[in-house]
Design an enzyme around this catalytic site. Structure first.
Site, PDB file in Angstrom:
ATOM      1  N   TYR A 172      -5.961  -0.149  -9.158  1.00 47.96           N
ATOM      2  CA  TYR A 172      -4.559  -0.403  -8.789  1.00 47.96           C
ATOM      3  C   TYR A 172      -3.739  -1.024  -9.924  1.00 47.96           C
ATOM      4  O   TYR A 172      -2.813  -0.399 -10.443  1.00 47.96           O
ATOM      5  CB  TYR A 172      -4.496  -1.334  -7.569  1.00 47.96           C
ATOM      6  CG  TYR A 172      -5.146  -0.777  -6.333  1.00 47.96           C
ATOM      7  CD1 TYR A 172      -4.445   0.070  -5.484  1.00 47.96           C
ATOM      8  CD2 TYR A 172      -6.464  -1.089  -6.009  1.00 47.96           C
ATOM      9  CE1 TYR A 172      -5.030   0.588  -4.346  1.00 47.96           C
ATOM     10  CE2 TYR A 172      -7.069  -0.575  -4.866  1.00 47.96           C
ATOM     11  CZ  TYR A 172      -6.341   0.262  -4.037  1.00 47.96           C
ATOM     12  OH  TYR A 172      -6.932   0.781  -2.913  1.00 47.96           O
TER      13      TYR A 172
ATOM     14  N   TYR B 248      -7.144   8.986  -7.147  1.00 50.65           N
ATOM     15  CA  TYR B 248      -7.528   7.643  -6.712  1.00 50.65           C
ATOM     16  C   TYR B 248      -8.878   7.231  -7.318  1.00 50.65           C
ATOM     17  O   TYR B 248      -9.869   7.961  -7.205  1.00 50.65           O
ATOM     18  CB  TYR B 248      -7.614   7.598  -5.181  1.00 50.65           C
ATOM     19  CG  TYR B 248      -7.982   6.219  -4.656  1.00 50.65           C
ATOM     20  CD1 TYR B 248      -7.002   5.257  -4.460  1.00 50.65           C
ATOM     21  CD2 TYR B 248      -9.302   5.888  -4.405  1.00 50.65           C
ATOM     22  CE1 TYR B 248      -7.331   3.997  -4.004  1.00 50.65           C
ATOM     23  CE2 TYR B 248      -9.640   4.623  -3.946  1.00 50.65           C
ATOM     24  CZ  TYR B 248      -8.646   3.687  -3.755  1.00 50.65           C
ATOM     25  OH  TYR B 248      -8.982   2.428  -3.315  1.00 50.65           O
TER      26      TYR B 248
ATOM     27  N   LYS C 230      -4.316  -8.258   0.074  1.00 48.65           N
ATOM     28  CA  LYS C 230      -4.618  -8.099   1.494  1.00 48.65           C
ATOM     29  C   LYS C 230      -4.665  -9.447   2.223  1.00 48.65           C
ATOM     30  O   LYS C 230      -4.514  -9.502   3.441  1.00 48.65           O
ATOM     31  CB  LYS C 230      -5.931  -7.333   1.690  1.00 48.65           C
ATOM     32  CG  LYS C 230      -5.977  -5.972   0.990  1.00 48.65           C
ATOM     33  CD  LYS C 230      -4.756  -5.121   1.287  1.00 48.65           C
ATOM     34  CE  LYS C 230      -4.737  -3.744   0.633  1.00 48.65           C
ATOM     35  NZ  LYS C 230      -4.841  -3.708  -0.841  1.00 48.65           N
TER      36      LYS C 230
HETATM   37  C1  LIG Z   1      -4.580  -2.434  -1.565  1.00 50.31           C
HETATM   38  C2  LIG Z   1      -4.200  -2.773  -2.955  1.00 50.31           C
HETATM   39  C3  LIG Z   1      -2.947  -2.419  -3.482  1.00 50.31           C
HETATM   40  C4  LIG Z   1      -1.957  -1.564  -2.732  1.00 50.31           C
HETATM   41  O1  LIG Z   1      -1.285  -2.254  -1.720  1.00 50.31           O
HETATM   42  P1  LIG Z   1      -0.718  -1.428  -0.468  1.00 50.31           P
HETATM   43  O2  LIG Z   1      -0.100  -2.446   0.380  1.00 50.31           O
HETATM   44  O3  LIG Z   1      -1.912  -0.752   0.131  1.00 50.31           O
HETATM   45  O4  LIG Z   1       0.248  -0.420  -0.962  1.00 50.31           O
HETATM   46  C5  LIG Z   1      -2.622  -2.819  -4.761  1.00 50.31           C
HETATM   47  N1  LIG Z   1      -3.492  -3.526  -5.504  1.00 50.31           N
HETATM   48  C6  LIG Z   1      -4.713  -3.871  -5.055  1.00 50.31           C
HETATM   49  C7  LIG Z   1      -5.613  -4.614  -5.960  1.00 50.31           C
HETATM   50  C8  LIG Z   1      -5.112  -3.514  -3.759  1.00 50.31           C
HETATM   51  O5  LIG Z   1      -6.328  -3.869  -3.324  1.00 50.31           O
END
Ligand SMILES: *Cc1c(COP(=O)(O)O)cnc(C)c1O
Length: 333
Positions: free
Chosen positions: A287, A261, A51
């Site tokens: 993730y 999720y 992010k």
């Molecule tokens: C938000 C996030 C993602 C996913 O990225 P997007 O751009 O939302 O698809 C992947 N890995 C981590 C650790 C995240 O925080």
């Protein structure tokens, strides 16, 4: 490409370029192929993550509009919310976070960090899509504030520019080493990372397949693919190119969403333990553990050639390891 990107306001938040490393011990353990890792978990903003790159452009826009407050929303363990809180603090802005669920007795992981970073937290109970954000923005305006609403996951075209930029950064690193990759793989959830990488990899002529590993089970993958195509084309338009992308440009692997999720299963637990033990690298439960678990499965299925070079994009998230402690420990051998 940089002349096009330079037309968009950007605020420095992280330390770039992030390291590009190889994972020889993992490759050896698996018996091939060669695997590189792009360490966006080391992006430098309050424990890092993907992010940060999006927020550089989002904060650029917020400061350009002379906003003094950021509002965003997500899950209690949102990495996006934690990095938004840090971006606000680092630039003297207020931050309001709308988080799903109820306040736990003791904040842990990302939620603890949100509080240390001084964010104002609004618990939204069963409403998990940031439904209250417009009302909070309205209240802040009535109080004389100038709020900027950071989109869910930072995934607007503006946010995705961060990953157009990232692809150019990777191209420079690969060119300097005279290396090429055949595939890049990463976790895909709100889509900004994938949209930016599709446009960026194409524009930087990385000549590799861009594969998003789907994290969320909640919506159909068809709906997500459509949303992703729209965001990709919005990103291309904002970036300033004429080219438009088609459904064939979107590659999604949607078989690894498990029990939904944020639910850790055997796949995530195995990938997290394996990377920690073979390479000393910490993945996350939501993730990158899932995406790496998917990559391991694809390798096992023989989806790659022995002379392919894969790049796994480590998008961060390790602060969430702690609140997931009970689901992560494998039995002692
Ligand atoms: C938000 C996030 C993602 C996913 O990225 P997007 O751009 O939302 O698809 C992947 N890995 C981590 C650790 C995240 O925080």
């Amino acid at each position: 490409m940089h002349t096009l990107l330079d037309q968009h306001p950007r605020t420095t938040l992280g330390f770039f370029p992030t390291p590009l490393t190889s994972l020889p011990r993992l490759s050896e353990y698996l018996g091939g192929p060669r695997i590189l890792m792009k360490r966006d978990d080391q992006s430098g903003l309050a424990l890092g993550g993907n992010k940060t790159r999006k927020l550089e452009y989002l904060l650029g826009a917020a400061l350009d509009q002379e906003c003094d407050t950021l509002i965003t929303g997500g899950a209690a363990q949102s990495n996006h919310c934690r990095q938004t809180a840090a971006a606000a603090a680092a630039n003297g802005l207020d931050c309001h976070l709308v988080l799903g669920g109820e306040a736990p007795a003791t904040p842990q992981g990302n939620l603890l960090l949100d509080q240390l970073l001084g964010a104002h937290i609004h618990w939204s109970g069963a409403l998990r899509k940031g439904e209250q954000i417009p009302a909070i923005a309205e209240q802040l305006r009535a109080d004389g504030k100038k709020p900027y609403i950071v989109p869910y996951g930072g995934s607007s075209a503006t946010g995705a520019l961060g990953y157009v930029h990232a692809a150019a950064e990777l191209k420079t690193q690969l060119s300097n080493r005279e290396q090429q990759i055949s595939h890049m793989l990463f976790a895909s959830s709100s889509g900004g990372t994938q949209a930016g990488l599709i446009v960026g990899a194409h524009q930087a002529e990385l000549n590799c397949q861009v594969i998003g590993i789907r994290i969320d089970k909640e919506e159909t993958s068809h709906a997500y693919a459509e949303q992703l195509l729209t965001l990709t084309n919005e990103t291309a338009a904002l970036f300033g190119i004429e080219h438009r992308y088609s459904p064939d440009d979107i590659t999604l692997e949607a078989r690894f969403t498990g029990d939904g999720y944020g639910v850790v299963g055997e796949r995530e637990r195995h990938a997290i333990n394996l990377l920690a033990r073979t390479e000393g690298i910490l993945l996350d439960p939501v993730y990158t553990g899932r995406a790496m678990g998917g990559l391991l499965q694809l390798i096992e299925e023989g989806c790659f050639e022995p002379d392919d070079t894969l790049l796994f994009w480590h998008t961060g998230g390790a602060p969430a390891l702690f609140p997931y402690a009970e689901s992560l420990i494998e039995p002692q051998r």
